[in-house]
Write a protein that holds these residues in place. Structure first.
Motif, PDB file in Angstrom:
ATOM      1  N   MET A 169     -34.555  82.608 -53.406  1.00 42.99           N
ATOM      2  CA  MET A 169     -34.821  83.260 -54.744  1.00 42.99           C
ATOM      3  C   MET A 169     -33.256  82.985 -54.854  1.00 42.99           C
ATOM      4  O   MET A 169     -33.549  83.200 -56.551  1.00 42.99           O
ATOM      5  CB  MET A 169     -34.819  84.946 -55.095  1.00 42.99           C
ATOM      6  CG  MET A 169     -36.478  85.290 -54.029  1.00 42.99           C
ATOM      7  SD  MET A 169     -37.106  86.639 -55.159  1.00 42.99           S
ATOM      8  CE  MET A 169     -35.874  88.032 -53.779  1.00 42.99           C
ATOM      9  N   GLY A 170     -32.516  82.813 -53.919  1.00 40.09           N
ATOM     10  CA  GLY A 170     -31.072  82.562 -54.717  1.00 40.09           C
ATOM     11  C   GLY A 170     -30.705  83.237 -55.101  1.00 40.09           C
ATOM     12  O   GLY A 170     -29.258  83.820 -56.372  1.00 40.09           O
ATOM     13  N   ILE A 171     -30.555  85.026 -54.446  1.00 39.93           N
ATOM     14  CA  ILE A 171     -29.745  85.915 -55.087  1.00 39.93           C
ATOM     15  C   ILE A 171     -28.740  86.302 -52.976  1.00 39.93           C
ATOM     16  O   ILE A 171     -27.771  86.739 -54.036  1.00 39.93           O
ATOM     17  CB  ILE A 171     -30.860  87.281 -55.641  1.00 39.93           C
ATOM     18  CG1 ILE A 171     -31.949  87.218 -54.272  1.00 39.93           C
ATOM     19  CG2 ILE A 171     -31.371  86.593 -56.177  1.00 39.93           C
ATOM     20  CD1 ILE A 171     -32.906  88.559 -54.869  1.00 39.93           C
ATOM     21  N   PHE A 179     -25.156  85.749 -54.036  1.00 36.95           N
ATOM     22  CA  PHE A 179     -25.092  86.236 -55.290  1.00 36.95           C
ATOM     23  C   PHE A 179     -24.334  87.427 -54.927  1.00 36.95           C
ATOM     24  O   PHE A 179     -23.769  88.772 -55.221  1.00 36.95           O
ATOM     25  CB  PHE A 179     -25.997  86.632 -56.317  1.00 36.95           C
ATOM     26  CG  PHE A 179     -25.398  87.444 -56.960  1.00 36.95           C
ATOM     27  CD1 PHE A 179     -24.671  87.749 -58.281  1.00 36.95           C
ATOM     28  CD2 PHE A 179     -26.632  88.573 -57.628  1.00 36.95           C
ATOM     29  CE1 PHE A 179     -24.455  88.399 -59.283  1.00 36.95           C
ATOM     30  CE2 PHE A 179     -26.597  89.595 -58.704  1.00 36.95           C
ATOM     31  CZ  PHE A 179     -25.407  89.233 -59.422  1.00 36.95           C
ATOM     32  N   ASN A 202     -26.501  87.149 -44.221  1.00 35.68           N
ATOM     33  CA  ASN A 202     -26.956  86.111 -44.673  1.00 35.68           C
ATOM     34  C   ASN A 202     -26.578  84.826 -45.084  1.00 35.68           C
ATOM     35  O   ASN A 202     -27.228  83.930 -45.004  1.00 35.68           O
ATOM     36  CB  ASN A 202     -26.691  86.668 -46.543  1.00 35.68           C
ATOM     37  CG  ASN A 202     -27.251  86.499 -47.407  1.00 35.68           C
ATOM     38  OD1 ASN A 202     -27.986  85.204 -48.269  1.00 35.68           O
ATOM     39  ND2 ASN A 202     -28.106  87.384 -48.238  1.00 35.68           N
ATOM     40  N   ILE A 259     -23.820  70.739 -49.757  1.00 31.98           N
ATOM     41  CA  ILE A 259     -23.714  71.418 -51.008  1.00 31.98           C
ATOM     42  C   ILE A 259     -23.209  70.055 -51.585  1.00 31.98           C
ATOM     43  O   ILE A 259     -21.938  69.997 -51.779  1.00 31.98           O
ATOM     44  CB  ILE A 259     -23.518  72.281 -51.206  1.00 31.98           C
ATOM     45  CG1 ILE A 259     -24.591  73.512 -50.654  1.00 31.98           C
ATOM     46  CG2 ILE A 259     -24.002  72.618 -52.639  1.00 31.98           C
ATOM     47  CD1 ILE A 259     -24.178  74.653 -50.943  1.00 31.98           C
ATOM     48  N   LYS A 308     -31.055  77.965 -41.748  1.00 35.65           N
ATOM     49  CA  LYS A 308     -31.714  77.645 -42.849  1.00 35.65           C
ATOM     50  C   LYS A 308     -31.663  76.578 -43.260  1.00 35.65           C
ATOM     51  O   LYS A 308     -32.899  75.699 -43.494  1.00 35.65           O
ATOM     52  CB  LYS A 308     -32.498  79.319 -43.988  1.00 35.65           C
ATOM     53  CG  LYS A 308     -33.141  78.106 -44.874  1.00 35.65           C
ATOM     54  CD  LYS A 308     -33.391  79.561 -45.855  1.00 35.65           C
ATOM     55  CE  LYS A 308     -32.818  79.499 -46.602  1.00 35.65           C
ATOM     56  NZ  LYS A 308     -33.196  80.915 -47.804  1.00 35.65           N
ATOM     57  N   ALA A 342     -26.678  79.390 -43.204  1.00 41.38           N
ATOM     58  CA  ALA A 342     -26.630  77.939 -42.124  1.00 41.38           C
ATOM     59  C   ALA A 342     -27.402  77.724 -41.745  1.00 41.38           C
ATOM     60  O   ALA A 342     -27.541  76.373 -41.333  1.00 41.38           O
ATOM     61  CB  ALA A 342     -25.376  78.722 -41.258  1.00 41.38           C
ATOM     62  N   ARG A 378     -30.403  78.056 -56.850  1.00 38.24           N
ATOM     63  CA  ARG A 378     -30.640  77.458 -56.000  1.00 38.24           C
ATOM     64  C   ARG A 378     -30.275  76.087 -56.160  1.00 38.24           C
ATOM     65  O   ARG A 378     -30.340  75.446 -57.398  1.00 38.24           O
ATOM     66  CB  ARG A 378     -32.049  77.315 -55.945  1.00 38.24           C
ATOM     67  CG  ARG A 378     -32.957  78.961 -55.681  1.00 38.24           C
ATOM     68  CD  ARG A 378     -33.926  79.171 -55.462  1.00 38.24           C
ATOM     69  NE  ARG A 378     -33.874  78.708 -53.349  1.00 38.24           N
ATOM     70  CZ  ARG A 378     -34.779  78.430 -52.608  1.00 38.24           C
ATOM     71  NH1 ARG A 378     -35.525  77.928 -52.858  1.00 38.24           N
ATOM     72  NH2 ARG A 378     -33.754  77.886 -51.440  1.00 38.24           N
ATOM     73  N   VAL A 379     -29.791  75.346 -55.083  1.00 38.46           N
ATOM     74  CA  VAL A 379     -29.601  73.311 -55.323  1.00 38.46           C
ATOM     75  C   VAL A 379     -30.367  73.081 -55.449  1.00 38.46           C
ATOM     76  O   VAL A 379     -31.873  73.035 -54.393  1.00 38.46           O
ATOM     77  CB  VAL A 379     -28.458  73.558 -53.921  1.00 38.46           C
ATOM     78  CG1 VAL A 379     -28.170  71.483 -54.093  1.00 38.46           C
ATOM     79  CG2 VAL A 379     -27.607  74.123 -53.869  1.00 38.46           C
TER      80      VAL A 379
HETATM   81  P1  ADP Z   1     -31.749  80.782 -51.201  1.00 34.13           P
HETATM   82  O1  ADP Z   1     -31.154  81.469 -49.800  1.00 34.13           O
HETATM   83  O2  ADP Z   1     -32.882  82.551 -51.100  1.00 34.13           O
HETATM   84  O3  ADP Z   1     -31.898  80.221 -52.439  1.00 34.13           O
HETATM   85  P2  ADP Z   1     -29.131  81.582 -51.500  1.00 34.13           P
HETATM   86  O4  ADP Z   1     -27.568  82.783 -52.954  1.00 34.13           O
HETATM   87  O5  ADP Z   1     -28.649  82.829 -50.148  1.00 34.13           O
HETATM   88  O6  ADP Z   1     -30.248  81.464 -51.787  1.00 34.13           O
HETATM   89  O7  ADP Z   1     -28.370  80.376 -51.603  1.00 34.13           O
HETATM   90  C1  ADP Z   1     -28.026  80.077 -52.617  1.00 34.13           C
HETATM   91  C2  ADP Z   1     -28.211  78.465 -52.713  1.00 34.13           C
HETATM   92  O8  ADP Z   1     -27.039  77.774 -51.617  1.00 34.13           O
HETATM   93  C3  ADP Z   1     -29.546  77.812 -51.084  1.00 34.13           C
HETATM   94  O9  ADP Z   1     -30.923  78.634 -52.464  1.00 34.13           O
HETATM   95  C4  ADP Z   1     -29.378  76.412 -51.793  1.00 34.13           C
HETATM   96  O10 ADP Z   1     -29.439  75.325 -52.131  1.00 34.13           O
HETATM   97  C5  ADP Z   1     -27.378  76.646 -51.098  1.00 34.13           C
HETATM   98  N1  ADP Z   1     -27.026  76.754 -49.781  1.00 34.13           N
HETATM   99  C6  ADP Z   1     -26.789  78.346 -49.250  1.00 34.13           C
HETATM  100  N2  ADP Z   1     -25.887  78.267 -47.826  1.00 34.13           N
HETATM  101  C7  ADP Z   1     -25.743  76.741 -47.633  1.00 34.13           C
HETATM  102  C8  ADP Z   1     -25.961  76.141 -46.424  1.00 34.13           C
HETATM  103  N3  ADP Z   1     -25.331  76.534 -45.471  1.00 34.13           N
HETATM  104  N4  ADP Z   1     -26.211  74.724 -46.813  1.00 34.13           N
HETATM  105  C9  ADP Z   1     -26.383  74.328 -47.894  1.00 34.13           C
HETATM  106  N5  ADP Z   1     -27.399  75.225 -49.242  1.00 34.13           N
HETATM  107  C10 ADP Z   1     -26.375  76.072 -49.241  1.00 34.13           C
END
Ligand code: ADP
Length: 491
Positions: free
Chosen positions: A454-456, A459, A390, A429, A397, A395, A443-444
């Motif tokens: 999906m933002g999970i 979590f 994950n 972030i 994506k 990282a 999700r940001v």
């Molecule tokens: P998803 O990627 O499916 O939205 P995650 O729970 O993995 O869900 O991440 C939640 C949110 O955190 C993401 O939507 C993104 O906005 C932010 N995020 C996660 N990892 C990174 C990262 N490496 N760099 C920037 N933002 C991140």
């Protein structure tokens, strides 16, 4: 300063010289009237007063001085050649004198008396000053007590007007104020409401926080006195600091029962939906595999390419559904962790290999840094690999322009734990959103349109790490990159 009063100039002169020789500051007056004028204007520590003077004699001067608040405390030594009789001496004392010296003056005796009275008066003045400042302080304290009382009343009035249950605790954690809402859940203004037997005990949790001096926040079901039903509340108790120590605590119970019910319905829907989706998907996957085998397609043909694409998409769908199932397992407390002594380095390498196989190797670069001792630690291998995958997927994506990722591992001997960092050089972030990325479905906003998800994932990661009694977190800078980390205890 000492004031000498005598109508005889030579007496005045000799006394002045005598006192000045002993370093006293001296002022003189050659009549009773002048003496009065000076005494009212200046501050004297002592007055040496001749009794026998024309117009206004020494006794009259002393009586007049005794009538003014400025001069009534100044000690007086009478000097007299004539009135040595007892009745004159008595009159001298009655008119406010402190002592009586007869002429001719014995210089040593006079000096002794002057010194004694002078010191006494100095001490008197010092004492008065202390008294005055004490009085001022007492007055100030009384005033601030009044202001504080009115501030506390104002504060209590504010707590009364809140829609929540509100209360305060003193520094020993004893409840000392409750608003009227409190009584819907407790019949005593000292006892916390009754909590559900399956929930944490408020007192125990509070004591834990009091020892650390930290705020308490927990979700707890408390029993309504009228209906007898338990309702979910968010309990927050925050310390109030004053001069680096905790003065008291302010707490609220916010009713979140309706919100909890909606959340539960949503979780139930998620659970049913993901289970229902999983079954047909498993069949699709199996039939596509069967089809691929039966068709015996040429690997280079377009049809074989289509089948691979279908399989990739099925795999994506499978991951999504598995994640949703994990979320509903977490909600039901059913996310099981099976710990076995495992070599963490192998788990990390497996995760990196999986990522490299599923991504374009020319684009993605994963660097390994730090060393790990060759020891086995008790972890759930599959779940920790899931966390690593994950972190690594995110990282890559969230770094569209730079697919360099660094995985660093440390052994913290002091804390007896291993720390794993995954660093990227992507979009980053914002500070105030960093904590929230571990919340369910968060999700940001800035990046949610550009990147699918999906933002999970995070979590689930945070639940897995929590179950391992480790910590999870992130440090990040917008446009510079992020470092996600987790720690795992050695034992
Ligand atoms: P998803 O990627 O499916 O939205 P995650 O729970 O993995 O869900 O991440 C939640 C949110 O955190 C993401 O939507 C993104 O906005 C932010 N995020 C996660 N990892 C990174 C990262 N490496 N760099 C920037 N933002 C991140």
């Amino acid at each position: 300063m000492i004031l000498i009063v005598d109508d005889n100039q030579s007496n005045l002169y000799s006394l002045k010289k005598l006192l000045e020789s002993k370093n006293f500051q001296v002022d003189t007056a050659d009549s009773g009237e002048k003496a009065l004028g000076k005494a009212l204007k200046n501050d004297y520590a002592l007055i040496i007063l001749d009794v026998q003077m024309p117009d206004m004699d020494g006794f009259e001067v002393a009586e007049t001085l005794a009538g003014y608040s400025k001069t009534k405390e100044v000690p007086i030594i009478f000097l007299s050649a004539v009135n040595t009789e007892k009745k004159f001496i008595t009159k001298g004392y009655a008119s406010g004198g402190k002592d009586y010296v007869t002429k001719p003056v014995d210089p040593e005796i006079l000096l002794l008396k002057v010194k004694t009275f002078y010191n006494l008066q100095e001490q008197n003045i010092a004492m008065k000053k202390t008294q005055q400042s004490l009085e001022l302080e007492v007055k100030g304290r009384r005033e601030s007590q009044v202001t504080m009382k009115s501030q506390i009343e104002h504060f209590h009035l504010m707590l009364e007007s809140l829609p929540q249950i509100a209360f305060t605790l003193n520094e020993n954690g004893i409840v000392d104020f409750v608003n009227v809402k409190w009584y819907e859940y407790s019949d005593s203004d000292k006892e916390f409401p009754e909590t559900h037997p399956d929930d944490f005990n408020i007192r125990e949790e509070l004591e834990r926080c009091r020892k650390k001096g930290k705020a308490l926040q927990m979700e707890v079901r408390i029993r309504n006195r009228e209906t007898g039903n338990y309702r979910y509340h968010l309990l927050r108790i925050t310390p109030v600091d004053e001069e680096n120590s905790i003065k008291n605590w302010v707490g609220t119970f916010t009713d979140i029962d309706d919100q909890k019910k909606v959340e539960k319905e949503k979780d139930e829907f998620l659970s049913i939906a993901s289970h229902e989706l999983k079954t047909p998907l498993t069949s699709i996957k199996a039939y596509v595999q069967l089809l691929e085998r039966k068709l015996k397609l040429d690997k280079e043909s377009a049809e074989a390419g289509f089948v691979t694409k279908v399989q990739d998409q099925i795999e994506k769908l499978n991951t999504l559904i598995t994640d949703l199932l994990d979320v509903s397992r977490i909600e039901n407390g059913k996310l099981k962790i099976t710990r076995k002594p495992t070599n963490l380095a192998n788990v990390i390498n497996n995760a990196i290999d999986t990522i490299l196989q599923t991504h374009d190797e020319n684009r993605v670069k994963i660097k390994r840094d730090g060393i790990l001792p060759d020891i086995l630690i008790p972890i759930d291998e599959i779940r920790i690999e899931q966390v690593m995958i994950n972190f690594l997927t995110n990282a890559i994506k969230y770094s569209p322009n730079n697919n360099q990722v660094i995985v660093t591992t440390f052994l913290d001997k002091e804390e007896q734990e291993i720390k794993v960092n995954v660093t990227d050089f992507g979009i980053g972030i914002p500070d105030y959103k960093q904590e929230a990325v571990f919340h369910k479905f968060y999700r940001v906003e800035e990046s949610s349109l550009q990147f699918q998800g999906m933002g999970i994932g995070l979590f689930i990661c945070s639940e897995i790490i929590k179950q391992h009694h480790g910590n999870i977190g992130v440090s990040s800078k917008v446009d510079e990159g992020s470092t996600f980390y987790f720690t795992l205890p050695l034992n």
